[in-house]
Design a protein around this motif. Structure first.
Motif, PDB file in Angstrom:
ATOM      1  N   TRP A 107       0.829  -1.201   0.000  1.00  0.00           N
ATOM      2  CA  TRP A 107       0.000   0.000   0.000  1.00  0.00           C
ATOM      3  C   TRP A 107       0.870   1.261   0.000  1.00  0.00           C
ATOM      4  O   TRP A 107       1.672   1.492   0.881  1.00  0.00           O
ATOM      5  N   HIS A 108       0.653   2.073  -1.018  1.00  0.00           N
ATOM      6  CA  HIS A 108       1.408   3.323  -1.121  1.00  0.00           C
ATOM      7  C   HIS A 108       1.246   4.197   0.122  1.00  0.00           C
ATOM      8  O   HIS A 108       2.181   4.871   0.548  1.00  0.00           O
ATOM      9  N   ASP A 109       0.043   4.195   0.707  1.00  0.00           N
ATOM     10  CA  ASP A 109      -0.256   5.083   1.832  1.00  0.00           C
ATOM     11  C   ASP A 109      -0.210   4.368   3.177  1.00  0.00           C
ATOM     12  O   ASP A 109      -0.880   4.785   4.124  1.00  0.00           O
ATOM     13  N   SER A 136       5.162   4.457   0.980  1.00  0.00           N
ATOM     14  CA  SER A 136       5.748   4.568   2.317  1.00  0.00           C
ATOM     15  C   SER A 136       6.558   3.333   2.697  1.00  0.00           C
ATOM     16  O   SER A 136       7.458   3.405   3.539  1.00  0.00           O
ATOM     17  N   ALA A 137       6.280   2.194   2.057  1.00  0.00           N
ATOM     18  CA  ALA A 137       7.041   0.976   2.343  1.00  0.00           C
ATOM     19  C   ALA A 137       8.503   1.104   1.943  1.00  0.00           C
ATOM     20  O   ALA A 137       9.351   0.352   2.436  1.00  0.00           O
ATOM     21  N   HIS A 267      -8.227  -2.196   5.237  1.00  0.00           N
ATOM     22  CA  HIS A 267      -7.960  -1.015   6.055  1.00  0.00           C
ATOM     23  C   HIS A 267      -9.231  -0.372   6.594  1.00  0.00           C
ATOM     24  O   HIS A 267      -9.170   0.705   7.201  1.00  0.00           O
ATOM     25  N   LEU A 268     -10.366  -1.029   6.393  1.00  0.00           N
ATOM     26  CA  LEU A 268     -11.635  -0.495   6.854  1.00  0.00           C
ATOM     27  C   LEU A 268     -12.179  -1.356   7.998  1.00  0.00           C
ATOM     28  O   LEU A 268     -11.799  -2.527   8.130  1.00  0.00           O
ATOM     29  N   PRO A 269     -13.068  -0.808   8.828  1.00  0.00           N
ATOM     30  CA  PRO A 269     -13.645  -1.606   9.930  1.00  0.00           C
ATOM     31  C   PRO A 269     -14.721  -2.562   9.431  1.00  0.00           C
ATOM     32  O   PRO A 269     -15.777  -2.707  10.030  1.00  0.00           O
ATOM     33  N   SER A 298      -1.639  -2.691   5.717  1.00  0.00           N
ATOM     34  CA  SER A 298      -1.932  -2.371   4.326  1.00  0.00           C
ATOM     35  C   SER A 298      -3.430  -2.354   4.074  1.00  0.00           C
ATOM     36  O   SER A 298      -4.234  -2.788   4.914  1.00  0.00           O
ATOM     37  N   ASP A 299      -3.819  -1.877   2.885  1.00  0.00           N
ATOM     38  CA  ASP A 299      -5.219  -1.984   2.479  1.00  0.00           C
ATOM     39  C   ASP A 299      -5.512  -3.349   1.865  1.00  0.00           C
ATOM     40  O   ASP A 299      -6.650  -3.613   1.476  1.00  0.00           O
ATOM     41  N   HIS A 300      -4.507  -4.202   1.780  1.00  0.00           N
ATOM     42  CA  HIS A 300      -4.669  -5.592   1.343  1.00  0.00           C
ATOM     43  C   HIS A 300      -4.222  -6.523   2.463  1.00  0.00           C
ATOM     44  O   HIS A 300      -3.239  -6.236   3.163  1.00  0.00           O
TER      45      HIS A 300
END
Length: 316
Positions: A107-109, A136-137, A267-269, A298-300
């Motif tokens: 994830w880039h962010d 950011s990684a 990355h979500l609840p 990550s978002d994954h």
């Protein structure tokens, strides 16, 4: 003479309305056979299956035959489509070499690069296949698993793809030269049990304007790299159960071994519901086990697989 109670009538209307919506959603997904943008609807095939089962049970309970028939047909279509990518090969030989592979979109962010580093260092993988390492990684990737070998997808300070390996590996140049190139990194790995080829990919969503061209580049590299044994892993952006992923599997001649593993969004609840990260292998490989791995910030979610390569097949 019997009359239908108001409550039963209201329930019947509600069930028929929900059933109509579910069938329409399934029909939209079937349109993905011809229009890639409609393939997005197949990301929700798993919850749609559950909904269709519930609707069929309710229709039978209320003796609503038309809704039961329509729902049963839709359920059959959805089940057949869902079952297709679930077929995986399993190792049956004991005299074989094992490989532990992890694929992770970083994830880039990613706001927790140190957490990502700790995560990668505790997985015990022989091969780590990373995407989006130019975000950011990039602050931690160079220091992850310092005793391992690594290759990157570019010569700049930061690159979009990275492969980290317990064993020596060599980056292989891609064949494509003209125009934009697919985001892929190819390496030959010199494992103790013999050499094999590994392709790390981050594909565009199938409805993007350049998706077909970039997918074709990947397929050309797969065709060129079928000897030695081959693994293709990463963020495909092709959804499990989608027609675009099925077309890729047929064209490549490879087998997806992870089964149904939702990896996005992480990355979500909310639970991840979409499987867009995959591990494809050539016939020499078989899956011992695959699992979803969490905790990279990550978002994954990642996918970890233990693979087995028969030495007799590879000649090593």
């Amino acid at each position: 003479m019997t009359t239908e109670s108001p409550n039963a009538g209201t329930a019947l209307i509600a069930i028929r309305s929900v059933a109509a919506t579910a069938v329409a959603f399934l029909a939209i997904g079937q349109g993905g056979r011809f229009y890639p943008v409609l393939d997005i609807a197949n990301a929700f095939l798993a919850p749609l299956l559950v909904l269709l089962v519930v609707l069929l049970a309710l229709a039978l309970k209320l003796k609503d035959r038309p809704t039961a028939v329509v729902t049963a047909v839709a359920l059959t279509i959805a089940a057949l489509q869902f079952a297709n990518p679930m077929a995986v090969s399993h190792a049956q030989t004991s005299g074989a070499a094992d490989l532990r592979l992890l694929t992770q979109s970083t994830w880039h962010d990613n706001k927790h690069p140190k957490q990502l580093q700790r995560f990668l260092e505790t997985q015990g993988a022989d091969i780590v296949v990373l995407q989006e390492t130019d975000g950011s990684a990039s602050r931690v990737v160079a220091g992850v698993l310092p005793d391992y070998h690594r290759v990157r997808s570019c010569s700049q300070a930061v690159c979009s793809l990275t492969i980290i390996s317990r064993w020596p590996l060599r980056r292989i140049a891609t064949r494509a030269r003209d125009g934009p190139l697919a985001d892929m990194l190819i390496a030959d790995v010199d494992a103790p049990f013999g050499s094999f080829r590994l392709i790390n990919v981050h594909l565009p969503r199938p409805y993007r304007a350049n998706a077909s061209k970039l997918n074709a580049q990947l397929l050309a590299e797969i065709e060129a790299g079928k000897e030695p044994p081959l693994i293709v892993a990463g963020d495909f952006n092709h959804v499990v159960n989608s027609f675009s992923l099925s077309r890729f599997a047929r064209a490549s001649g490879l087998t997806a071994i992870e089964g149904f593993r939702p990896t996005y969004p992480a990355h979500l609840p909310l639970p991840a519901i979409i499987g867009i990260d995959h591990v494809f292998v050539s016939a020499e490989w078989a899956a011992v086990a695959c699992r979803t791995v969490r905790g990279a910030g990550s978002d994954h979610h990642g996918i970890g697989c233990r693979l087995r390569l028969d030495r007799i097949l590879t000649g090593h």
